[in-house]
Design a protein around this motif. Structure first.
Motif, PDB file in Angstrom:
ATOM      1  N   GLU A   1      13.946  54.825 -57.414  1.00 26.66           N
ATOM      2  CA  GLU A   1      14.961  55.313 -58.346  1.00 26.66           C
ATOM      3  C   GLU A   1      16.341  54.827 -57.905  1.00 26.66           C
ATOM      4  O   GLU A   1      17.143  54.382 -58.737  1.00 26.66           O
ATOM      5  N   ILE A   2      16.613  54.879 -56.621  1.00 28.71           N
ATOM      6  CA  ILE A   2      17.897  54.389 -56.099  1.00 28.71           C
ATOM      7  C   ILE A   2      18.036  52.896 -56.376  1.00 28.71           C
ATOM      8  O   ILE A   2      19.097  52.417 -56.772  1.00 28.71           O
ATOM      9  N   LEU A   3      16.966  52.144 -56.189  1.00 29.89           N
ATOM     10  CA  LEU A   3      17.015  50.697 -56.384  1.00 29.89           C
ATOM     11  C   LEU A   3      16.951  50.282 -57.852  1.00 29.89           C
ATOM     12  O   LEU A   3      17.039  49.093 -58.158  1.00 29.89           O
ATOM     13  N   SER A   4      16.831  51.249 -58.745  1.00 31.86           N
ATOM     14  CA  SER A   4      16.646  50.920 -60.158  1.00 31.86           C
ATOM     15  C   SER A   4      17.908  50.401 -60.842  1.00 31.86           C
ATOM     16  O   SER A   4      17.826  49.896 -61.957  1.00 31.86           O
ATOM     17  N   HIS A   5      19.052  50.494 -60.201  1.00 34.34           N
ATOM     18  CA  HIS A   5      20.273  49.978 -60.825  1.00 34.34           C
ATOM     19  C   HIS A   5      20.907  48.896 -59.960  1.00 34.34           C
ATOM     20  O   HIS A   5      21.029  49.049 -58.745  1.00 34.34           O
ATOM     21  N   HIS A   6      21.307  47.803 -60.602  1.00 35.77           N
ATOM     22  CA  HIS A   6      21.840  46.647 -59.876  1.00 35.77           C
ATOM     23  C   HIS A   6      23.109  46.960 -59.086  1.00 35.77           C
ATOM     24  O   HIS A   6      23.326  46.382 -58.026  1.00 35.77           O
ATOM     25  N   ASN A   7      23.959  47.893 -59.542  1.00 31.77           N
ATOM     26  CA  ASN A   7      25.165  48.222 -58.774  1.00 31.77           C
ATOM     27  C   ASN A   7      24.829  48.917 -57.454  1.00 31.77           C
ATOM     28  O   ASN A   7      25.475  48.675 -56.436  1.00 31.77           O
ATOM     29  N   ARG A   8      23.807  49.772 -57.461  1.00 29.66           N
ATOM     30  CA  ARG A   8      23.399  50.419 -56.210  1.00 29.66           C
ATOM     31  C   ARG A   8      22.755  49.395 -55.278  1.00 29.66           C
ATOM     32  O   ARG A   8      22.986  49.410 -54.059  1.00 29.66           O
TER      33      ARG A   8
ATOM     34  N   ILE B   1      11.895  42.498 -50.622  1.00 30.54           N
ATOM     35  CA  ILE B   1      12.214  41.827 -51.888  1.00 30.54           C
ATOM     36  C   ILE B   1      12.897  40.495 -51.623  1.00 30.54           C
ATOM     37  O   ILE B   1      12.538  39.470 -52.213  1.00 30.54           O
ATOM     38  N   GLU B   2      13.874  40.481 -50.736  1.00 32.19           N
ATOM     39  CA  GLU B   2      14.595  39.241 -50.417  1.00 32.19           C
ATOM     40  C   GLU B   2      13.661  38.210 -49.777  1.00 32.19           C
ATOM     41  O   GLU B   2      13.705  37.036 -50.117  1.00 32.19           O
ATOM     42  N   ALA B   3      12.812  38.664 -48.868  1.00 32.86           N
ATOM     43  CA  ALA B   3      11.919  37.746 -48.157  1.00 32.86           C
ATOM     44  C   ALA B   3      10.901  37.089 -49.078  1.00 32.86           C
ATOM     45  O   ALA B   3      10.444  35.978 -48.820  1.00 32.86           O
ATOM     46  N   HIS B   4      10.539  37.759 -50.151  1.00 26.65           N
ATOM     47  CA  HIS B   4       9.509  37.248 -51.054  1.00 26.65           C
ATOM     48  C   HIS B   4      10.059  36.849 -52.418  1.00 26.65           C
ATOM     49  O   HIS B   4       9.278  36.632 -53.361  1.00 26.65           O
ATOM     50  N   ALA B   5      11.364  36.698 -52.537  1.00 31.08           N
ATOM     51  CA  ALA B   5      11.980  36.360 -53.819  1.00 31.08           C
ATOM     52  C   ALA B   5      11.430  35.036 -54.362  1.00 31.08           C
ATOM     53  O   ALA B   5      11.243  34.883 -55.576  1.00 31.08           O
ATOM     54  N   GLY B   6      11.138  34.093 -53.490  1.00 30.78           N
ATOM     55  CA  GLY B   6      10.605  32.806 -53.924  1.00 30.78           C
ATOM     56  C   GLY B   6       9.202  32.872 -54.494  1.00 30.78           C
ATOM     57  O   GLY B   6       8.755  31.940 -55.160  1.00 30.78           O
ATOM     58  N   GLU B   7       8.506  33.961 -54.254  1.00 33.64           N
ATOM     59  CA  GLU B   7       7.140  34.128 -54.752  1.00 33.64           C
ATOM     60  C   GLU B   7       7.101  34.757 -56.143  1.00 33.64           C
ATOM     61  O   GLU B   7       6.046  34.814 -56.768  1.00 33.64           O
ATOM     62  N   LEU B   8       8.236  35.233 -56.612  1.00 29.04           N
ATOM     63  CA  LEU B   8       8.281  35.862 -57.921  1.00 29.04           C
ATOM     64  C   LEU B   8       8.272  34.788 -59.008  1.00 29.04           C
ATOM     65  O   LEU B   8       8.768  33.687 -58.807  1.00 29.04           O
ATOM     66  N   PRO B   9       7.713  35.104 -60.165  1.00 23.56           N
ATOM     67  CA  PRO B   9       7.710  34.132 -61.266  1.00 23.56           C
ATOM     68  C   PRO B   9       9.150  33.746 -61.620  1.00 23.56           C
ATOM     69  O   PRO B   9      10.054  34.571 -61.519  1.00 23.56           O
ATOM     70  N   PRO B  10       9.358  32.505 -62.062  1.00 23.47           N
ATOM     71  CA  PRO B  10      10.711  32.049 -62.379  1.00 23.47           C
ATOM     72  C   PRO B  10      11.425  32.888 -63.435  1.00 23.47           C
ATOM     73  O   PRO B  10      12.631  33.067 -63.387  1.00 23.47           O
ATOM     74  N   ASP B  11      10.668  33.430 -64.388  1.00 23.09           N
ATOM     75  CA  ASP B  11      11.287  34.226 -65.450  1.00 23.09           C
ATOM     76  C   ASP B  11      11.232  35.736 -65.183  1.00 23.09           C
ATOM     77  O   ASP B  11      11.480  36.537 -66.053  1.00 23.09           O
ATOM     78  N   TRP B  12      10.916  36.095 -63.924  1.00 23.61           N
ATOM     79  CA  TRP B  12      10.846  37.517 -63.564  1.00 23.61           C
ATOM     80  C   TRP B  12      12.237  38.128 -63.662  1.00 23.61           C
ATOM     81  O   TRP B  12      13.222  37.487 -63.324  1.00 23.61           O
ATOM     82  N   PRO B  13      12.303  39.360 -64.121  1.00 27.39           N
ATOM     83  CA  PRO B  13      13.629  39.966 -64.322  1.00 27.39           C
ATOM     84  C   PRO B  13      14.454  39.890 -63.084  1.00 27.39           C
ATOM     85  O   PRO B  13      15.542  39.768 -62.970  1.00 27.39           O
TER      86      PRO B  13
END
Length: 123
Positions: free
Chosen positions: A32-39, A111-123
């Motif tokens: 829930e805390i991570l659900s908003h980009h400003n937080r 999340i940062e360590a695996h960002a490259g594994e996410l699909p290119p169009d992932w939100p």
């Protein structure tokens, strides 16, 4: 019933230890805390620096700083402080890691360590 059917049923009825982590109520709080980009931005800045300021966070935001300041001060910083993820001095506008920061830091790192594994169009 065959052994393979029994083991298949057992795995669906009894989640593995890894999947049980996702079912813990504490995970809801972190997500829930991570659900908003400003937080996430505030927490990300604190990963790099033990202490920061509201102005520094706003300067790293991809959007209009004045709009972000309003939501930071009235919504996101109080929510992060209440959760114990940050310490926030309203007078000096200084932000630092809170006593519970170590609770959220592993998911940020993951999340940062695996960002490259996410699909290119992932939100």
């Amino acid at each position: 019933m065959s052994d393979s059917t029994d083991s298949a049923n057992a795995s669906t009825c009894h989640p593995s230890r890894q999947s049980r982590v996702l079912l813990r109520p504490e995970v809801d709080r972190v997500l829930e805390i991570l659900s908003h980009h400003n937080r996430r931005l505030v927490l990300r800045v604190l990963q790099e620096n033990a202490t920061t300021t509201e102005a520094d966070v706003m300067s790293k935001a991809p959007r209009d700083e004045s709009a972000i300041q309003l939501t930071l001060v009235h919504n996101h910083l109080p929510k992060l402080a209440k959760a114990g993820y940050i310490e926030w001095d309203r007078d000096s506008r200084e932000i630092s890691k809170g006593p519970q920061f170590t609770e959220v830091e592993p998911i940020l790192e993951l999340i940062e360590a695996h960002a490259g594994e996410l699909p290119p169009d992932w939100p």
